[in-house]
Design a protein around this motif. Sequence first.
Motif, PDB file in Angstrom:
ATOM      1  N   ASN A 452       0.849  -1.194   0.000  1.00 32.78           N
ATOM      2  CA  ASN A 452       0.000   0.000   0.000  1.00 32.78           C
ATOM      3  C   ASN A 452       0.879   1.236   0.000  1.00 32.78           C
ATOM      4  N   GLY A 453       0.299   2.377  -0.308  1.00 34.09           N
ATOM      5  CA  GLY A 453       1.072   3.596  -0.463  1.00 34.09           C
ATOM      6  C   GLY A 453       1.797   4.021   0.787  1.00 34.09           C
ATOM      7  N   SER A 454       1.144   3.929   1.939  1.00 32.77           N
ATOM      8  CA  SER A 454       1.769   4.356   3.184  1.00 32.77           C
ATOM      9  C   SER A 454       2.998   3.513   3.494  1.00 32.77           C
ATOM     10  N   THR A 455       2.903   2.215   3.266  1.00 31.43           N
ATOM     11  CA  THR A 455       4.045   1.337   3.487  1.00 31.43           C
ATOM     12  C   THR A 455       5.169   1.652   2.507  1.00 31.43           C
ATOM     13  N   ALA A 456       4.817   1.962   1.276  1.00 23.93           N
ATOM     14  CA  ALA A 456       5.832   2.344   0.293  1.00 23.93           C
ATOM     15  C   ALA A 456       6.601   3.576   0.763  1.00 23.93           C
ATOM     16  N   ILE A 457       5.907   4.501   1.431  1.00 22.28           N
ATOM     17  CA  ILE A 457       6.556   5.701   1.967  1.00 22.28           C
ATOM     18  C   ILE A 457       7.504   5.332   3.112  1.00 22.28           C
ATOM     19  N   GLU A 458       7.061   4.442   3.994  1.00 21.28           N
ATOM     20  CA  GLU A 458       7.929   3.993   5.090  1.00 21.28           C
ATOM     21  C   GLU A 458       9.249   3.456   4.528  1.00 21.28           C
ATOM     22  N   LYS A 487      15.479  14.174  10.170  1.00 21.80           N
ATOM     23  CA  LYS A 487      14.101  14.570   9.898  1.00 21.80           C
ATOM     24  C   LYS A 487      13.962  14.841   8.409  1.00 21.80           C
ATOM     25  N   VAL A 488      12.754  15.155   7.986  1.00 19.87           N
ATOM     26  CA  VAL A 488      12.498  15.412   6.574  1.00 19.87           C
ATOM     27  C   VAL A 488      12.241  16.895   6.359  1.00 19.87           C
ATOM     28  N   ILE A 489      12.326  17.284   5.117  1.00 21.18           N
ATOM     29  CA  ILE A 489      11.772  18.567   4.701  1.00 21.18           C
ATOM     30  C   ILE A 489      10.569  18.232   3.830  1.00 21.18           C
ATOM     31  N   ALA A 490       9.450  18.828   4.146  1.00 20.86           N
ATOM     32  CA  ALA A 490       8.197  18.512   3.454  1.00 20.86           C
ATOM     33  C   ALA A 490       7.342  19.772   3.380  1.00 20.86           C
ATOM     34  N   LEU A 491       6.241  19.673   2.678  1.00 21.85           N
ATOM     35  CA  LEU A 491       5.360  20.824   2.464  1.00 21.85           C
ATOM     36  C   LEU A 491       4.078  20.666   3.265  1.00 21.85           C
ATOM     37  N   ARG A 492       3.648  21.750   3.853  1.00 24.08           N
ATOM     38  CA  ARG A 492       2.371  21.730   4.563  1.00 24.08           C
ATOM     39  C   ARG A 492       1.241  21.434   3.574  1.00 24.08           C
ATOM     40  N   GLY A 493       0.310  20.618   4.032  1.00 29.12           N
ATOM     41  CA  GLY A 493      -0.807  20.239   3.164  1.00 29.12           C
ATOM     42  C   GLY A 493      -0.566  18.942   2.426  1.00 29.12           C
ATOM     43  N   SER A 494       0.647  18.423   2.478  1.00 25.05           N
ATOM     44  CA  SER A 494       0.912  17.135   1.829  1.00 25.05           C
ATOM     45  C   SER A 494       0.448  16.010   2.745  1.00 25.05           C
ATOM     46  N   TYR A 495       0.237  14.861   2.154  1.00 23.04           N
ATOM     47  CA  TYR A 495      -0.248  13.696   2.898  1.00 23.04           C
ATOM     48  C   TYR A 495       0.491  12.479   2.361  1.00 23.04           C
ATOM     49  N   HIS A 496       1.046  11.666   3.281  1.00 20.85           N
ATOM     50  CA  HIS A 496       1.871  10.545   2.838  1.00 20.85           C
ATOM     51  C   HIS A 496       1.454   9.218   3.456  1.00 20.85           C
ATOM     52  N   ASP A 498      -0.949   6.849   6.639  1.00 25.00           N
ATOM     53  CA  ASP A 498      -1.416   6.809   8.025  1.00 25.00           C
ATOM     54  C   ASP A 498      -0.556   5.947   8.936  1.00 25.00           C
ATOM     55  N   THR A 499       0.482   5.317   8.418  1.00 24.15           N
ATOM     56  CA  THR A 499       1.371   4.565   9.304  1.00 24.15           C
ATOM     57  C   THR A 499       2.251   5.546  10.071  1.00 24.15           C
ATOM     58  N   LEU A 500       2.849   5.095  11.166  1.00 16.48           N
ATOM     59  CA  LEU A 500       3.485   6.017  12.112  1.00 16.48           C
ATOM     60  C   LEU A 500       4.619   6.817  11.480  1.00 16.48           C
ATOM     61  N   GLY A 501       5.477   6.138  10.733  1.00 14.64           N
ATOM     62  CA  GLY A 501       6.588   6.851  10.114  1.00 14.64           C
ATOM     63  C   GLY A 501       6.137   7.841   9.075  1.00 14.64           C
ATOM     64  N   ALA A 502       5.162   7.452   8.262  1.00 13.95           N
ATOM     65  CA  ALA A 502       4.642   8.353   7.228  1.00 13.95           C
ATOM     66  C   ALA A 502       4.005   9.584   7.857  1.00 13.95           C
ATOM     67  N   MET A 503       3.342   9.411   8.986  1.00 14.43           N
ATOM     68  CA  MET A 503       2.709  10.546   9.657  1.00 14.43           C
ATOM     69  C   MET A 503       3.751  11.504  10.233  1.00 14.43           C
ATOM     70  N   GLU A 504       4.887  10.973  10.666  1.00  8.96           N
ATOM     71  CA  GLU A 504       5.947  11.840  11.171  1.00  8.96           C
ATOM     72  C   GLU A 504       6.488  12.760  10.077  1.00  8.96           C
ATOM     73  N   ALA A 505       6.310  12.359   8.821  1.00  9.48           N
ATOM     74  CA  ALA A 505       6.817  13.151   7.696  1.00  9.48           C
ATOM     75  C   ALA A 505       5.783  14.154   7.198  1.00  9.48           C
ATOM     76  N   GLN A 506       4.739  14.406   7.997  1.00 12.10           N
ATOM     77  CA  GLN A 506       3.687  15.337   7.622  1.00 12.10           C
ATOM     78  C   GLN A 506       3.568  16.437   8.674  1.00 12.10           C
ATOM     79  N   ALA A 507       3.145  17.596   8.205  1.00 11.80           N
ATOM     80  CA  ALA A 507       2.923  18.712   9.119  1.00 11.80           C
ATOM     81  C   ALA A 507       1.735  18.409  10.027  1.00 11.80           C
ATOM     82  N   PRO A 508       1.667  19.042  11.196  1.00 13.06           N
ATOM     83  CA  PRO A 508       0.545  18.809  12.108  1.00 13.06           C
ATOM     84  C   PRO A 508      -0.802  19.048  11.421  1.00 13.06           C
ATOM     85  N   SER A 509      -1.752  18.184  11.719  1.00 15.47           N
ATOM     86  CA  SER A 509      -3.091  18.271  11.139  1.00 15.47           C
ATOM     87  C   SER A 509      -4.026  17.483  12.039  1.00 15.47           C
ATOM     88  N   PRO A 510      -5.329  17.502  11.766  1.00 17.75           N
ATOM     89  CA  PRO A 510      -6.235  16.678  12.578  1.00 17.75           C
ATOM     90  C   PRO A 510      -5.872  15.200  12.577  1.00 17.75           C
TER      91      PRO A 510
END
Length: 776
Positions: A452-458, A487-496, A498-510
């Motif tokens: 799945n996509g999230s695992t591919a990101i991990e 850490k990563v450099i990423a853009l706010r509003g991006s989504y990678h 729902d797995t734990l590592g992928a979420m760490e690479a995202q800006a704070p959100s709900p």
Amino acid sequence: MIPVTATLIRHRLRHLRHRIRFKSTSISPFHLPLNHPTYLIWSANTSLGKTLVSTGIAASFLLQQPSSSATKLLYLKPIQTGFPSDSDSRFVFSKLDSLSLRRQIPISISNSVLHSSLPAAKSLGLNVEVSESGMCSLNFRDEKTVTGAPELLCKTLYAWEAAISPHLAAERENATVEDSVVLQMIEKCLKEEMECGVKSEKSDLLCLVETAGGVASPGPSGTLQCDLYRPFRLPGILVGDGRLGGISGTIAAYESLKLRGYDIAAVVFEDHGLVNEVPLTSYLRNKVPVLVLPPVPKDPSDDLIEWFVESDGVFKALKETMVLANLERLERLNGMAKLAGEVFWWPFTQHKLVHQETVTVIDSRCGENFSIYKASDNSSLSQQFDACASWWTQGPDPTFQAELAREMGYTAARFGHVMFPENVYEPALKCAELLLDGVGKGWASRVYFSDNGSTAIEIALKMAFRKFCVDHNFCEATEEEKHIVVKVIALRGSYHGDTLGAMEAQAPSPYTGFLQQPWYTGRGLFLDPPTVFLSNGSWNISLPESFSEIAPEYGTFTSRDEIFDKSRDASTLARIYSAYLSKHLQEHSGVRQSAHVGALIIEPVIHGAGGMHMVDPLFQRVLVNECRNRKIPVIFDEVFTGFWRLGVETTTELLGCKPDIACFAKLLTGGMVPLAVTLATDAVFDSFSGDSKLKALLHGHSYSAHAMGCATAAKAIQWFKDPETNHNITSQGKTLRELWDEELVQQISSHSAVQRVVVIGTLFALELKADASNSG
């Protein structure tokens, strides 16, 4: 982002619907009541007695004691060749007439022929007008009416004179009928009789739709009948073959239907003394009844009336099987919504807000439509357009979906599942070759499979961090020095994901808040990106507040193509972007920093789940270059954007730059089965090379590179880029043709209720204006 709702443009969107997705051959949305059983009558081959079976079922249903005026049977023959000398509806009509006399049970009977070719009409002595399609509308009806008696209605929908395959007859007699027309006529006839039954209190109605020839015999358009009738997915009765070789033919026909998603309630065939029912029952594992009819008399002068009387017990059992199967189906469909609410845990769903009546009960899918069940609407099945493309995974039309299903069946039978490490098998190898010659062409050399996509990101993050550590000599440091923070450099509003590592690479959100992810710390430098959008007929750029001092205003673009023009690299805005990014990277890099920026991760061009925002491609290109200059590995998250979503196979063609690592999923398999891949360069791969297994990438899944997913992906990749199969692709096979009407897009963007529009490739998104209380 929400669907278009403005009355001004709704009718034009409907008109354009056939243009906005990959080629579709699906019919207009249908509506079929299920409160009375309706069955397709199939045959393993020609001349096996389908019409005898239809007649026997009709007799068993109508000629019962005590007879009832509330009983009605509709027999439809959608496709008839050899007409009028060979007319199956006429056969059913005449035999039921004779059987009613034989049993002294009066019935009302009628036989109608609705349309025929001109030669067939002339054979009836009719003088009729010919339509543009070459078919004639007939006013031909034969009937015998008995008041207060059970009723039989026989209808031939389309007839040709030549006793040959329907596609040949239609061609020779210049009388063609499209699949959609055949299906619409069947739907019309079924609905008319069911609605009529409700009004006249006909409480006992059975409908039979008898096919022509064998399961895979072509219809008038050339489409195989097992594909032609698939949108309705009516349950079926299969007339098998009791002769020598009949076991093989019956099983082949059964498998062809099951592979297309049909349910077969029973198999029935004539006894030829070979006891074919024993191996067939064993093959079907006693889950499908196998019924055997007495031998049919061979004397042509025999009217078969006594044979029907002798076969009555078999046909009664068959009728009861059909009625029971329909009741069981309805019972299951009626209970699914309630049971789902009790056992499912749906993703992204607050269950307290979901009421039973709002749950969509999906019976099947065909093309871009669901077939949904509604108990409140006369227990009916109707088509519903899948507006979210089943969570952004769908691409193929119904024909190719059937091909993918067959490919999956073949691969499952050949391989089942085999473990992947240190093994090779054709589906995985073929898929990897196509990926490296397609989305990875010119930069990637390795394919890592996941599910799945999230695992591919991990996996991508692990690859990138290792590459960063190797390039910056952290892997050669002492054990104490190895405990660095990356850490990563990423853009706010991006989504990678729902797995734990992928979420760490995202800006704070709900999605990353304490209620969702108490471990979340946000291990990244998150930047606000400039975005572009269409408004009032012009493409505009929106710069975040952080640019207010260095670039307070910026103009518009004359076209979308101008946004992607590489000449922008020499613009003043490019230099502003570069200075801005360089400043931030310098502040978060260097030996004095406690954490190092070890990877760049972006959704190229479009932020999907983050609101369908188009990021300025110049900004992303400059960002990639700035990271390259600092040996920071670059990850492209193309889980959403890859495989023609944005009009090209990969967004590297739009951005004009390449990653070190890229992730793909969703459209990868044409929406049929989960599979994801992470592609990487040789340099990334080499960073895991060593004499110890501890230096290898210690990550994997039991179903890594599962054969079914790889085979399906390989077929989908080839289908998407072939102009012969994907009619939305240009002849060069490089881009999709423009799918959206430019004038309509301009009108929508200028509508007073529309905030912004984003349109590119297969994607059309709009945001409606809303006040603060309604936003989000």
